[in-house]
Design a protein around this motif. Structure first.
Motif, PDB file in Angstrom:
ATOM      1  N   ASN A 398      12.281  -5.909   5.590  1.00  0.00           N
ATOM      2  CA  ASN A 398      13.313  -6.357   4.655  1.00  0.00           C
ATOM      3  C   ASN A 398      12.990  -5.868   3.244  1.00  0.00           C
ATOM      4  OD1 ASN A 398      11.341  -8.089   3.559  1.00  0.00           O
ATOM      5  ND2 ASN A 398      11.908  -9.735   4.972  1.00  0.00           N
ATOM      6  N   LYS A 399      13.831  -6.225   2.302  1.00  0.00           N
ATOM      7  CA  LYS A 399      13.696  -5.707   0.941  1.00  0.00           C
ATOM      8  C   LYS A 399      12.458  -6.248   0.224  1.00  0.00           C
ATOM      9  CE  LYS A 399      18.631  -4.892   0.210  1.00  0.00           C
ATOM     10  NZ  LYS A 399      19.816  -5.198  -0.637  1.00  0.00           N
ATOM     11  N   LYS A 400      11.905  -7.359   0.716  1.00  0.00           N
ATOM     12  CA  LYS A 400      10.724  -7.920   0.055  1.00  0.00           C
ATOM     13  C   LYS A 400       9.457  -7.133   0.354  1.00  0.00           C
ATOM     14  CE  LYS A 400      12.438 -12.693  -0.084  1.00  0.00           C
ATOM     15  NZ  LYS A 400      12.165 -14.104   0.312  1.00  0.00           N
ATOM     16  N   TYR A 401       9.497  -6.323   1.383  1.00  0.00           N
ATOM     17  CA  TYR A 401       8.322  -5.531   1.760  1.00  0.00           C
ATOM     18  C   TYR A 401       8.260  -4.293   0.865  1.00  0.00           C
ATOM     19  CZ  TYR A 401       4.952  -3.171   4.831  1.00  0.00           C
ATOM     20  OH  TYR A 401       3.858  -2.533   5.349  1.00  0.00           O
ATOM     21  N   LYS A 402       7.254  -4.203   0.026  1.00  0.00           N
ATOM     22  CA  LYS A 402       7.173  -3.154  -0.996  1.00  0.00           C
ATOM     23  C   LYS A 402       6.168  -2.072  -0.636  1.00  0.00           C
ATOM     24  CE  LYS A 402      10.083  -5.366  -3.640  1.00  0.00           C
ATOM     25  NZ  LYS A 402      11.454  -4.850  -3.838  1.00  0.00           N
ATOM     26  N   ARG A 403       6.079  -1.766   0.660  1.00  0.00           N
ATOM     27  CA  ARG A 403       5.133  -0.724   1.062  1.00  0.00           C
ATOM     28  C   ARG A 403       5.861   0.348   1.876  1.00  0.00           C
ATOM     29  NH1 ARG A 403       0.637  -5.118   2.789  1.00  0.00           N
ATOM     30  NH2 ARG A 403       2.422  -6.509   2.618  1.00  0.00           N
ATOM     31  N   LEU A 404       5.156   1.064   2.689  1.00  0.00           N
ATOM     32  CA  LEU A 404       5.743   2.214   3.367  1.00  0.00           C
ATOM     33  C   LEU A 404       6.557   1.764   4.585  1.00  0.00           C
ATOM     34  CD1 LEU A 404       5.920   5.326   3.406  1.00  0.00           C
ATOM     35  CD2 LEU A 404       3.878   5.329   4.861  1.00  0.00           C
ATOM     36  N   VAL A 405       7.798   2.232   4.636  1.00  0.00           N
ATOM     37  CA  VAL A 405       8.716   1.924   5.736  1.00  0.00           C
ATOM     38  C   VAL A 405       9.304   3.236   6.238  1.00  0.00           C
ATOM     39  CG1 VAL A 405      10.807   0.668   6.434  1.00  0.00           C
ATOM     40  CG2 VAL A 405       9.255  -0.319   4.717  1.00  0.00           C
ATOM     41  N   LEU A 406       9.504   3.314   7.534  1.00  0.00           N
ATOM     42  CA  LEU A 406      10.076   4.527   8.116  1.00  0.00           C
ATOM     43  C   LEU A 406      11.385   4.885   7.407  1.00  0.00           C
ATOM     44  CD1 LEU A 406       9.436   6.548  10.397  1.00  0.00           C
ATOM     45  CD2 LEU A 406      10.905   5.183  11.896  1.00  0.00           C
ATOM     46  N   GLY A 407      11.445   6.117   6.897  1.00  0.00           N
ATOM     47  CA  GLY A 407      12.617   6.587   6.174  1.00  0.00           C
ATOM     48  C   GLY A 407      12.622   6.254   4.699  1.00  0.00           C
ATOM     49  N   LYS A 408      11.578   5.535   4.219  1.00  0.00           N
ATOM     50  CA  LYS A 408      11.505   5.126   2.816  1.00  0.00           C
ATOM     51  C   LYS A 408      10.299   5.775   2.134  1.00  0.00           C
ATOM     52  CE  LYS A 408      14.945   2.227   3.382  1.00  0.00           C
ATOM     53  NZ  LYS A 408      16.263   2.417   2.734  1.00  0.00           N
ATOM     54  N   LYS A 409      10.280   5.614   0.800  1.00  0.00           N
ATOM     55  CA  LYS A 409       9.221   6.224   0.001  1.00  0.00           C
ATOM     56  C   LYS A 409       8.278   5.177  -0.575  1.00  0.00           C
ATOM     57  CE  LYS A 409      12.048  10.180  -1.448  1.00  0.00           C
ATOM     58  NZ  LYS A 409      12.615  10.935  -2.593  1.00  0.00           N
ATOM     59  N   VAL A 410       7.049   5.619  -0.811  1.00  0.00           N
ATOM     60  CA  VAL A 410       6.058   4.798  -1.485  1.00  0.00           C
ATOM     61  C   VAL A 410       5.137   5.729  -2.264  1.00  0.00           C
ATOM     62  CG1 VAL A 410       4.225   4.806   0.275  1.00  0.00           C
ATOM     63  CG2 VAL A 410       4.545   2.774  -1.134  1.00  0.00           C
ATOM     64  N   ARG A 411       4.555   5.210  -3.322  1.00  0.00           N
ATOM     65  CA  ARG A 411       3.605   6.033  -4.087  1.00  0.00           C
ATOM     66  C   ARG A 411       2.189   5.738  -3.624  1.00  0.00           C
ATOM     67  NH1 ARG A 411       3.157   9.195  -8.404  1.00  0.00           N
ATOM     68  NH2 ARG A 411       5.295   8.856  -9.140  1.00  0.00           N
ATOM     69  N   LEU A 412       1.414   6.802  -3.469  1.00  0.00           N
ATOM     70  CA  LEU A 412      -0.021   6.668  -3.249  1.00  0.00           C
ATOM     71  C   LEU A 412      -0.689   6.506  -4.607  1.00  0.00           C
ATOM     72  CD1 LEU A 412      -0.522   9.505  -0.593  1.00  0.00           C
ATOM     73  CD2 LEU A 412      -0.187   7.056  -0.182  1.00  0.00           C
ATOM     74  N   ARG A 413      -1.514   5.504  -4.739  1.00  0.00           N
ATOM     75  CA  ARG A 413      -2.105   5.216  -6.051  1.00  0.00           C
ATOM     76  C   ARG A 413      -2.834   6.439  -6.600  1.00  0.00           C
ATOM     77  NH1 ARG A 413      -3.123   0.650  -8.906  1.00  0.00           N
ATOM     78  NH2 ARG A 413      -2.512  -0.724  -7.194  1.00  0.00           N
ATOM     79  N   ASN A 414      -2.535   6.754  -7.860  1.00  0.00           N
ATOM     80  CA  ASN A 414      -3.126   7.904  -8.564  1.00  0.00           C
ATOM     81  C   ASN A 414      -2.783   9.238  -7.911  1.00  0.00           C
ATOM     82  OD1 ASN A 414      -4.694   6.223 -10.471  1.00  0.00           O
ATOM     83  ND2 ASN A 414      -5.901   5.694  -8.655  1.00  0.00           N
ATOM     84  N   ALA A 415      -1.716   9.262  -7.114  1.00  0.00           N
ATOM     85  CA  ALA A 415      -1.379  10.505  -6.397  1.00  0.00           C
ATOM     86  C   ALA A 415       0.145  10.640  -6.297  1.00  0.00           C
ATOM     87  CB  ALA A 415      -2.040  10.510  -5.018  1.00  0.00           C
TER      88      ALA A 415
END
Length: 556
Positions: A398-415
């Motif tokens: 759901n929208k509360k999950y702020k990590r990596l989801v299939l088809g979605k983006k996330v930032r790798l810390r310092n990368a």
């Protein structure tokens, strides 16, 4: 409120008055542990108080081992106590001292009491002696041996000293008052027969002075001005003063009492701590779950945090129980300000960057600490294959999950920013790999530049990392008062006090982590390199404490 602006406590006021009034010309304190176990967090308050007062008032503080019971004392404990006091940041005056250094003088003073008719050899059995002693509401009665002549007592005491009496056959007692309201004054024992070697004096003695007899006289020999101890010795103070008044001692120290440190979720009885060790509930006195100073050091607790904690709780004469959360706050605050940052993946999940060239490696810079510029920056190898936490990926969320989801983006810390494109599973249907694409134009860019990932997660290179074991320690007890009211403290050992994670992956810089060196593992908590287990190739890291308090709902 700074320590300079805090109101003075009662001991500071007493010392100021004594110095101003000329009762003493220089403050002299001492820390006098018995070498029959390791120091614990409760001792830290006494250490900080005695050494701290000496520093504040330009005085001295001795380290003296009150080693009057060879049956329970070991050189191991002596060495551990020295290490702990030094680790807390204090230096004692001159060489470490021992009550056993004064055994000859104490023996001479025992002879003095006998000659003055103030001590006698008593042949009552231990059981009869307890009966003769009386109770808190009934006076005791005189021993039938109380009126022996000085000559007879001197002869019998000499036989005790020469090993001509059996253990328990007799003892030397002070002749005070068997009807005294304070039971400690009812002819207390000052010498017992113990036919065993001593860790300092060897086989020289087979009689040993009692703690009550030796303690005040050792203070006097050392010229201690203020004998500062915890409240349980308050009832012993009249006896302390009686010996000082009735012996030709070279100084007249005074005893002052303060409230000991009582901490919830903690047991500090040496007997119970030894039971935990002997029965294998913990891995030795220095186990990171133990409240011993060596255990706290191995867990990664900074000595500055313990000193700050002792300052915060203050010095009073009122017993109270301090919330362990205050200690945890001090630990977390100190580590947050000083622990360098690092990344460690506890439960690795492989990530392959499909559009990142095979064989390519970048070195990405990362700050050693967000504020402290004196901590060097880190070099992070970035490669085609990485590891992230298993819990940082979901196929759907759901929208509360702020990590990596299939088809979605996330930032790798310092990368870079990555997007999850495909999931690879094993025959059991478990996810073993996530195939992602990386946006190589996102290094160092923020959301204002048009890149809006769901969140930020930590990672390490799958090709260049440190294989390590992580031990997640929690409180040893789940009950705030595990040994109160006749409870069996062992019934309240927290069953989840340790979780061992093998196969963890730390960033490459952790290969050079020194034992007891602390880090903040980003997003995971504060950890230190274990000083007992692990190897250079596979170090062990102990969790010191989480990033925030997670114990508020423990009982729910």
């Amino acid at each position: 409120m700074t320590s300079e602006s805090k109101p003075a406590h009662f001991l500071q006021n007493i010392i100021r008055e004594d110095l101003a009034g000329g009762r003493v010309s220089q403050l002299a304190t001492r820390f006098p542990p018995e070498p029959n176990g390791y120091l614990h967090i409760g001792h830290a308050k006494s250490i900080c108080l005695n050494f701290g007062l000496a520093q504040e008032f330009g005085g001295t503080c001795n380290l003296r081992f009150d080693d009057t019971n060879p049956a329970k004392e070991e050189e191991e404990y002596v060495d551990a106590i020295k290490r702990d006091v030094s680790w807390l940041g204090f230096e004692w005056n001159g060489e470490a001292r021992y009550t056993s250094d004064y055994f000859d003088q104490l023996h001479e003073w025992a002879l003095h009491l006998i000659k003055e008719g103030k001590a006698y050899v008593c042949h009552l059995s231990p059981e009869d002696a307890r009966h003769y002693r009386g109770t808190l509401t009934e006076p005791g009665k005189n021993s039938p041996y109380r009126d022996r002549s000085a000559e007879e007592n001197l002869e019998l005491f000499d036989k005790m000293k020469n090993g001509e009496m059996a253990e328990g056959e007799c003892s030397l007692r002070a002749k005070i008052d068997m009807a005294a309201p304070n039971i400690n004054l009812r002819d207390p024992i000052i010498y017992r027969i113990k036919k065993m070697a001593h860790h300092q004096t060897g086989d020289k003695w087979c009689i040993y002075p009692s703690y009550d007899f030796a303690h005040g006289q050792s203070d006097a020999i050392e010229g201690i001005s203020h004998s500062i101890c915890t409240l349980e010795f308050e009832d012993h103070k009249p006896l302390y003063d009686w010996f000082i008044a009735n012996l030709p001692v070279p100084a007249r120290p005074r005893q002052y009492e303060f409230a000991r440190l009582n901490l919830n979720y903690t047991v500090v009885s040496k007997r119970k701590l030894k039971q935990l060790v002997d029965e294998g509930h913990v891995d030795g006195w220095d186990d990171p779950r133990m409240p011993t100073l060596s255990g706290q050091r191995r867990r990664g607790v900074p000595p500055a945090a313990i000193r700050k904690f002792c300052e915060m709780i203050g010095v009073t004469r009122s017993d109270s129980v301090v919330d362990v959360g205050m200690l945890e706050y001090c630990i977390r605050d100190e580590l947050d300000k000083n622990a360098p940052r690092a990344m460690c993946v506890m439960e690795p999940l492989k990530v392959t960057l499909s559009n990142y060239p095979e064989g390519r490696e970048e070195i990405l810079p990362a700050p050693g600490h967000p504020v402290r510029e004196d901590l060097p920056a880190r070099d992070l190898p970035f490669t085609r294959t990485l590891y992230i936490e298993q819990e940082d990926f979901r196929e759907e969320a759901n929208k509360k999950y702020k990590r990596l989801v299939l088809g979605k983006k996330v930032r790798l810390r310092n990368a870079y920013v990555i997007q999850a494109d495909e999931v690879i599973k094993n025959d059991a249907g478990e996810i073993i790999e996530v195939v992602c694409s990386v946006d190589l134009d996102t290094l160092g860019k923020d959301p204002a530049d048009g890149v809006k990932p769901k969140g930020v997660i930590h990672w390490v290179s799958a090709e260049k990392n440190v294989d390590c074991e992580v031990r997640l320690y929690d409180r040893l007890f789940s009950d705030p008062a595990p040994d109160a009211g006749g409870k069996n403290f062992l019934d309240h050992v927290n069953p989840d006090n340790l979780q061992v994670l093998s196969g963890c992956k730390g960033e490459i810089g952790l290969a050079s982590a020194a034992p007891e060196h602390s880090y903040q593992f980003e997003r995971n908590g504060y950890f230190c390199r274990d000083n007992k287990y692990g190897t250079a190739e596979k170090p062990v890291f102990n969790r010191t404490i989480g990033l925030r308090d997670s114990w508020a709902k423990m009982g729910e």
